[in-house]
Design an enzyme around this catalytic site. Structure first.
Site, PDB file in Angstrom:
ATOM      1  N   PRO A  18       0.848  -1.194   0.000  1.00 44.41           N
ATOM      2  CG  PRO A  18      -0.004  -1.062   2.162  1.00 44.41           C
ATOM      3  CD  PRO A  18       0.861  -1.893   1.282  1.00 44.41           C
ATOM      4  CD  GLN A  72      -1.827  -0.164   5.070  1.00 45.02           C
ATOM      5  OE1 GLN A  72      -1.552   0.972   4.692  1.00 45.02           O
ATOM      6  NE2 GLN A  72      -0.909  -1.090   5.286  1.00 45.02           N
ATOM      7  CB  CYS A 102       2.443   5.206   7.804  1.00 42.16           C
ATOM      8  SG  CYS A 102       2.756   6.801   7.005  1.00 42.16           S
ATOM      9  CE  LYS A 141       4.178  -2.423   4.174  1.00 43.37           C
ATOM     10  NZ  LYS A 141       4.922  -1.228   4.552  1.00 43.37           N
ATOM     11  CG  HIS A 171       9.732  -1.237   5.889  1.00 40.71           C
ATOM     12  ND1 HIS A 171       9.469  -0.815   4.607  1.00 40.71           N
ATOM     13  CD2 HIS A 171      10.945  -0.729   6.208  1.00 40.71           C
ATOM     14  CE1 HIS A 171      10.479  -0.068   4.187  1.00 40.71           C
ATOM     15  NE2 HIS A 171      11.382  -0.002   5.143  1.00 40.71           N
ATOM     16  CG  ASN A 204       7.639  -3.592   2.748  1.00 42.10           C
ATOM     17  OD1 ASN A 204       7.436  -2.611   3.448  1.00 42.10           O
ATOM     18  ND2 ASN A 204       7.662  -3.528   1.441  1.00 42.10           N
ATOM     19  N   GLY A 205      10.760  -4.043   2.105  1.00 39.28           N
ATOM     20  CA  GLY A 205      11.910  -3.149   2.222  1.00 39.28           C
ATOM     21  C   GLY A 205      13.086  -3.640   1.406  1.00 39.28           C
ATOM     22  CG  ASP A 206      16.302  -1.908   1.075  1.00 45.90           C
ATOM     23  OD1 ASP A 206      15.612  -0.910   0.801  1.00 45.90           O
ATOM     24  OD2 ASP A 206      17.258  -1.875   1.863  1.00 45.90           O
ATOM     25  N   GLY A 228       7.285  -2.539  -2.871  1.00 43.41           N
ATOM     26  CA  GLY A 228       6.864  -1.143  -2.845  1.00 43.41           C
ATOM     27  C   GLY A 228       7.510  -0.345  -3.954  1.00 43.41           C
TER      28      GLY A 228
END
Length: 330
Positions: A18, A72, A102, A141, A171, A204-206, A228
């Site tokens: 998202p 979400q 977030c 998340k 993340h 999640n992330g990279d 993402g």
């Protein structure tokens, strides 16, 4: 095979993260066509939903072709979150996802998003109340923690699972890191390796290359990858990862015709969905990646990102195809 509620997913599914002003119906449709297994809406303010704020309500639009799709929501007030669940249910999503990750100041300052990482008990009790308030699967998340000294993600994930969370996407950064530095997947693997965990754990992330996705699967043992930034303006990323998994080779990059066609369809769907002004404005961020790696493209890109009228942007697409249609991508 991972499963969210009754939703059976393929081995190591790829999920579209998202992202605000990115993960809208037009972009989700393109990612779905290119192999995204689950897509999520932009995050939606629970307070905005119960106030009937137009922008929040519009984000509830979902379409059959994008299923399974998760909506979400974020917030820190229990009553507002429960009311928003009732509103969300009317859109008939497959999943309700809670944003506890977030890092943006305007969200965190209200104790929502990653702000709730300062109050794990509230995070758990909010999740539990939402699980009890809906028949839909509830997922979360989040991030590793508020900062490096407060990482308790193994415990947090287990507690969320114990109150009924059906999957967790993590993340690999803290809130303090924002989007800087490298994502650390080791704590996510610790969550997955906790013998008490039985729900899917997504990283999640990279995840910015097929090789990175493969490492997440094979070295870290996670259940899937949430994609993402690598997908912005590049919906082919999902297809390329799956091709790499299957063959060990890289898929040829999309041709100029495919890039122009995707950009053109993206803009037209955005205009159809949110009107010309917003459609033109919010699709701009994608053009850099749609036309990445083309020498001497700056002038045309500037036309695409500065034109306020749709016909001018479509004309720039036509010009791109005419001028660079022969371009071979490495």
């Amino acid at each position: 095979m991972p499963q969210i509620g009754d939703i059976q997913l393929p081995d190591f599914p790829l999920l579209l993260a998202p992202m605000e002003d990115v993960s809208d119906p037009p972009f989700r449709a393109l990612c779905k066509e290119q192999g995204a297994d689950v897509v999520y809406t932009e995050f939606i303010s629970s307070e905005g939903l119960i106030r009937d704020a137009a922008k929040s309500v519009m984000k509830l639009d979902i379409y059959e072709k994008e299923r399974p799709v998760g909506i979400q929501i974020f917030g820190a007030n229990l009553d507002s979150m429960l009311q928003s669940v009732e509103i969300v249910e009317k859109s008939n999503p497959d999943i309700i996802d809670i944003n506890f990750g977030c890092p943006v100041k305007k969200v965190v300052s209200k104790g929502a998003g990653a702000g709730i990482l300062k109050d794990i008990d509230l995070m758990v009790s909010l999740t539990e109340a939402m699980v009890k308030h809906t028949k839909l699967p509830v997922t979360v998340k989040t991030r590793l923690g508020w900062d490096h000294d407060s990482i308790r993600i193994v415990e947090v994930a287990e507690r969320l699972q114990d109150v009924g969370c059906q999957a967790i996407a993590i993340h690999g950064r803290t809130r303090a890191q924002m989007y800087k530095g490298e994502a650390d997947w080791h704590p996510i693997a610790e969550v997955k390796n906790n013998p008490r965990m039985h729900i899917p754990v997504f990283g999640n992330g990279d995840v910015d290359s097929p090789e990175a996705a493969m490492r997440m699967r094979d070295e870290y043992g996670l259940d899937g990858a949430m994609i993402g930034r690598a997908s912005i303006g590049y919906p082919w990323f999902f297809k390329e990862v799956k091709h790499y998994f299957k063959t060990g080779t890289h898929l040829a990059p999309p041709t100029m015709e495919e890039r122009v066609d995707a950009a053109r369809r993206h803009l037209q769907m955005a205009i159809d969905w949110k009107g010309e002004k917003l459609g033109v404005f919010e699709t701009r961020r994608h053009y850099t990646n749609y036309f990445k790696g083309i020498p001497n493209f700056k002038e045309l890109r500037m036309k695409m990102v500065t034109s306020d009228e749709a016909p001018d942007v479509f004309a720039a697409f036509d010009e791109a195809l005419e001028t660079f249609g022969h371009h071979q991508f490495a």
